[in-house]
Structures are given as structure tokens and as C-alpha cells.
Write a protein that holds these residues in place. Structure first.
Motif, PDB file in Angstrom:
ATOM      1  N   GLN A 104     -36.349 -25.233-103.580  1.00 38.81           N
ATOM      2  CA  GLN A 104     -36.290 -24.374-104.785  1.00 38.81           C
ATOM      3  C   GLN A 104     -37.439 -24.591-105.777  1.00 38.81           C
ATOM      4  OE1 GLN A 104     -34.355 -21.738-104.935  1.00 38.81           O
ATOM      5  NE2 GLN A 104     -33.396 -22.321-103.007  1.00 38.81           N
ATOM      6  N   LYS A 105     -38.388 -25.446-105.437  1.00 43.83           N
ATOM      7  CA  LYS A 105     -39.528 -25.661-106.334  1.00 43.83           C
ATOM      8  C   LYS A 105     -40.756 -24.900-105.849  1.00 43.83           C
ATOM      9  CE  LYS A 105     -39.364 -30.050-105.712  1.00 43.83           C
ATOM     10  NZ  LYS A 105     -39.609 -31.503-105.691  1.00 43.83           N
ATOM     11  N   TYR A 106     -41.713 -24.736-106.735  1.00 44.18           N
ATOM     12  CA  TYR A 106     -43.056 -24.179-106.468  1.00 44.18           C
ATOM     13  C   TYR A 106     -43.111 -22.665-106.257  1.00 44.18           C
ATOM     14  CZ  TYR A 106     -43.766 -29.140-105.415  1.00 44.18           C
ATOM     15  OH  TYR A 106     -43.787 -30.506-105.468  1.00 44.18           O
ATOM     16  N   ARG A 107     -42.014 -21.961-106.444  1.00 46.14           N
ATOM     17  CA  ARG A 107     -42.061 -20.506-106.284  1.00 46.14           C
ATOM     18  C   ARG A 107     -43.058 -19.883-107.259  1.00 46.14           C
ATOM     19  NH1 ARG A 107     -37.710 -18.779-103.075  1.00 46.14           N
ATOM     20  NH2 ARG A 107     -35.795 -19.968-103.286  1.00 46.14           N
ATOM     21  N   ASN A 108     -43.212 -20.505-108.405  1.00 45.74           N
ATOM     22  CA  ASN A 108     -44.013 -19.935-109.489  1.00 45.74           C
ATOM     23  C   ASN A 108     -45.509 -20.218-109.365  1.00 45.74           C
ATOM     24  OD1 ASN A 108     -43.147 -22.654-109.949  1.00 45.74           O
ATOM     25  ND2 ASN A 108     -44.070 -22.517-111.979  1.00 45.74           N
ATOM     26  N   LEU A 109     -45.939 -20.948-108.343  1.00 48.76           N
ATOM     27  CA  LEU A 109     -47.383 -21.172-108.183  1.00 48.76           C
ATOM     28  C   LEU A 109     -48.074 -19.824-107.942  1.00 48.76           C
ATOM     29  CD1 LEU A 109     -47.533 -24.292-105.805  1.00 48.76           C
ATOM     30  CD2 LEU A 109     -47.730 -24.229-108.314  1.00 48.76           C
ATOM     31  N   PRO A 110     -49.212 -19.578-108.603  1.00 46.72           N
ATOM     32  CA  PRO A 110     -49.884 -18.285-108.443  1.00 46.72           C
ATOM     33  C   PRO A 110     -50.769 -18.217-107.192  1.00 46.72           C
ATOM     34  CG  PRO A 110     -50.995 -19.578-110.120  1.00 46.72           C
ATOM     35  CD  PRO A 110     -49.829 -20.407-109.655  1.00 46.72           C
ATOM     36  N   TYR A 111     -50.693 -19.237-106.324  1.00 50.10           N
ATOM     37  CA  TYR A 111     -51.459 -19.273-105.079  1.00 50.10           C
ATOM     38  C   TYR A 111     -50.532 -19.759-103.964  1.00 50.10           C
ATOM     39  CZ  TYR A 111     -51.551 -24.180-106.447  1.00 50.10           C
ATOM     40  OH  TYR A 111     -51.176 -25.439-106.818  1.00 50.10           O
ATOM     41  N   ILE A 112     -51.040 -19.736-102.725  1.00 51.39           N
ATOM     42  CA  ILE A 112     -50.256 -20.261-101.598  1.00 51.39           C
ATOM     43  C   ILE A 112     -50.799 -21.643-101.249  1.00 51.39           C
ATOM     44  CG2 ILE A 112     -49.623 -19.940 -99.160  1.00 51.39           C
ATOM     45  CD1 ILE A 112     -48.458 -17.739-100.841  1.00 51.39           C
ATOM     46  N   GLY A 113     -49.898 -22.616-101.200  1.00 48.48           N
ATOM     47  CA  GLY A 113     -50.319 -23.981-100.885  1.00 48.48           C
ATOM     48  C   GLY A 113     -49.524 -24.558 -99.734  1.00 48.48           C
ATOM     49  N   VAL A 114     -50.150 -25.549 -99.066  1.00 50.81           N
ATOM     50  CA  VAL A 114     -49.472 -26.268 -97.992  1.00 50.81           C
ATOM     51  C   VAL A 114     -48.860 -27.525 -98.583  1.00 50.81           C
ATOM     52  CG1 VAL A 114     -49.792 -27.511 -95.809  1.00 50.81           C
ATOM     53  CG2 VAL A 114     -51.061 -25.400 -96.238  1.00 50.81           C
ATOM     54  N   VAL A 115     -47.622 -27.796 -98.214  1.00 47.14           N
ATOM     55  CA  VAL A 115     -46.951 -28.996 -98.712  1.00 47.14           C
ATOM     56  C   VAL A 115     -47.369 -30.181 -97.859  1.00 47.14           C
ATOM     57  CG1 VAL A 115     -44.734 -30.080 -99.228  1.00 47.14           C
ATOM     58  CG2 VAL A 115     -44.976 -27.595 -99.393  1.00 47.14           C
ATOM     59  N   GLU A 116     -47.883 -31.202 -98.540  1.00 49.80           N
ATOM     60  CA  GLU A 116     -48.254 -32.433 -97.826  1.00 49.80           C
ATOM     61  C   GLU A 116     -47.297 -33.522 -98.254  1.00 49.80           C
ATOM     62  OE1 GLU A 116     -52.387 -32.912 -98.863  1.00 49.80           O
ATOM     63  OE2 GLU A 116     -53.007 -31.870 -97.032  1.00 49.80           O
ATOM     64  N   PHE A 117     -46.543 -34.028 -97.310  1.00 46.73           N
ATOM     65  CA  PHE A 117     -45.558 -35.065 -97.610  1.00 46.73           C
ATOM     66  C   PHE A 117     -46.224 -36.427 -97.520  1.00 46.73           C
ATOM     67  CE2 PHE A 117     -43.365 -31.349 -95.975  1.00 46.73           C
ATOM     68  CZ  PHE A 117     -42.379 -31.158 -96.935  1.00 46.73           C
ATOM     69  N   GLU A 118     -45.959 -37.263 -98.500  1.00 47.30           N
ATOM     70  CA  GLU A 118     -46.646 -38.557 -98.534  1.00 47.30           C
ATOM     71  C   GLU A 118     -45.806 -39.633 -97.850  1.00 47.30           C
ATOM     72  OE1 GLU A 118     -47.912 -38.923-102.790  1.00 47.30           O
ATOM     73  OE2 GLU A 118     -49.642 -37.997-101.809  1.00 47.30           O
TER      74      GLU A 118
END
Ligand code: IMP
Ligand code: MG
Length: 174
Positions: A160-174
Motif C-alpha cells: 500500500q505504499k509508494y502509489r503516489n510516486l510520480p515515476y515508476i521505480g523498482v523496489v530493491e529489498f535490502e
């Protein structure tokens, strides 16, 4: 925060692509009205931006579906959480989605909407992950084909997070 977001498609790239799709739809539907059906929540950012770029008359409706099964694997059986307000009969309908992944959700949804007898029914998605396709889905308008990576932004979420980013990003898990 246990994850980082790496930009895959910038705001400028996404906006330019949406403008282009809007122009194409305006051409294809010249002299007609289009009825955009947004699949919530992911499709909402894309639909709003796209609708602003369409020059033929536009009407909007929204539906929300959830797929049975685990969070990471969609099962192909879809439950309607919120149905459309208006009938589709006789309308030129375009379903607006954020992403087509396995295709399960869309193949089920399109079959169901077809039964409501729209004059025409097309599918428009901002993103497509063709490598992941299991169910046969015909996409009429695609923004970007992307590799098999988990992406967020422009309506797409991780937990449910990051919907509001104005670009498309890849999630990198640490
Ligand atoms: P499908 O039935 O496998 O095509 O599932 C499509 C749905 O899964 C989309 O509408 C999204 O809600 C979700 N989804 C698939 N891939 C991603 C992703 O990379 N990021 C965020 N959500 C995704
Ligand atoms: Mg979706």
C-alpha cells in the motif's frame, strides 16, 4: 524502511507516453464518446492523467477487484469489491489498468465485462510484463513493456505504499 526505490521510468518519460496514448485514443475514437473503466486502486493515477489527454468526450467509472489466493500469486478467480455505477451496454469502453502481469485478473474481468454488452471493449495498460503472462490477454494500448521486476509508483504499490510516486521505480529489498 527496508527497501529502496530505483527509478525505472522517469516522470517525464511516463508523462510523454501518456500524452502519446491519449492522442492515439483521441484519433481511434474520433466522433465517439469513450467510457473509461478504471481498475482501482492502481489504475487511478494513470486514468486521470490519460483522461486529460483525450480530446473526444470522456465518461468515467470505477471498479475494484481482488483476486483470491496468496498475495504474490494471483489465482485467476476475481472477486468484485466495488462494482461499476453505470451499465456498459452500448458504450465504447476502455478498461484502464496499471499493469498486466500474469493476466489472470484481466482475462477474468474482460470476460465478465463483455457479458454486459458494451458496443466495444478495449484494454489500456500503463505497464506490461510479458514474461510473466499465463492467461491470454489482448492488450490494445500499452505504455511500456518492462522486465520481470517488482515496480511501484504512478498508482502501483508495495504493501500500500509508494502509489503516489510520480515515476515508476523498482523496489530493491535490502
Ligand atoms: P495479474 O492478474 O497477475 O495480471 O495481476 C495484476 C495485478 O497484480 C496488478 O493489477 C497489480 O495490482 C499487481 N501487480 C503485478 N505486478 C506488480 C508490480 O510489479 N508492482 C505492483 N503491483 C503489481
Ligand atoms: Mg491493478
Amino acid at each position: 524502511m527496508a527497501e529502496k526505490i530505483k527509478v525505472l521510468l522517469s516522470e517525464e518519460e511516463v508523462d510523454a507516453k501518456i500524452k502519446q496514448i491519449g492522442e492515439q485514443i483521441s484519433k481511434d475514437y474520433e466522433g465517439r464518446q469513450v467510457h473509461l473503466v478504471c481498475v482501482l486502486k492502481g489504475g487511478s493515477f494513470f486514468m486521470c492523467e490519460l483522461a486529460k489527454r483525450i480530446t473526444v468526450p470522456v465518461s468515467l467509472d470505477f471498479m475494484s477487484v481482488s483476486s483470491y489466493g496468496s498475495d504474490t500469486k494471483s489465482s485467476g478467480v476475481v472477486r468484485i469489491v466495488k462494482d461499476l455505477d453505470e451499465p456498459l451496454k452500448g458504450k465504447d469502453v476502455i478498461v484502464i489498468e496499471d499493469i498486466v502481469d500474469s493476466g489472470h485478473t484481466l482475462s477474468y474481468l474482460l470476460e465478465m465485462l463483455k457479458n454486459r454488452e458494451p458496443a466495444s471493449l478495449r484494454l489500456c495498460t500503463l505497464l506490461d510484463k510479458p514474461d510473466r503472462r499465463v492467461a491470454d490477454v489482448h492488450v490494445d494500448y500499452t505504455g511500456f513493456q518492462i522486465p520481470d521486476e517488482f515496480v511501484v509508483g504512478y498508482g502501483l504499490d508495495y504493501d500500500q505504499k509508494y502509489r503516489n510516486l510520480p515515476y515508476i521505480g523498482v523496489v530493491e529489498f535490502e
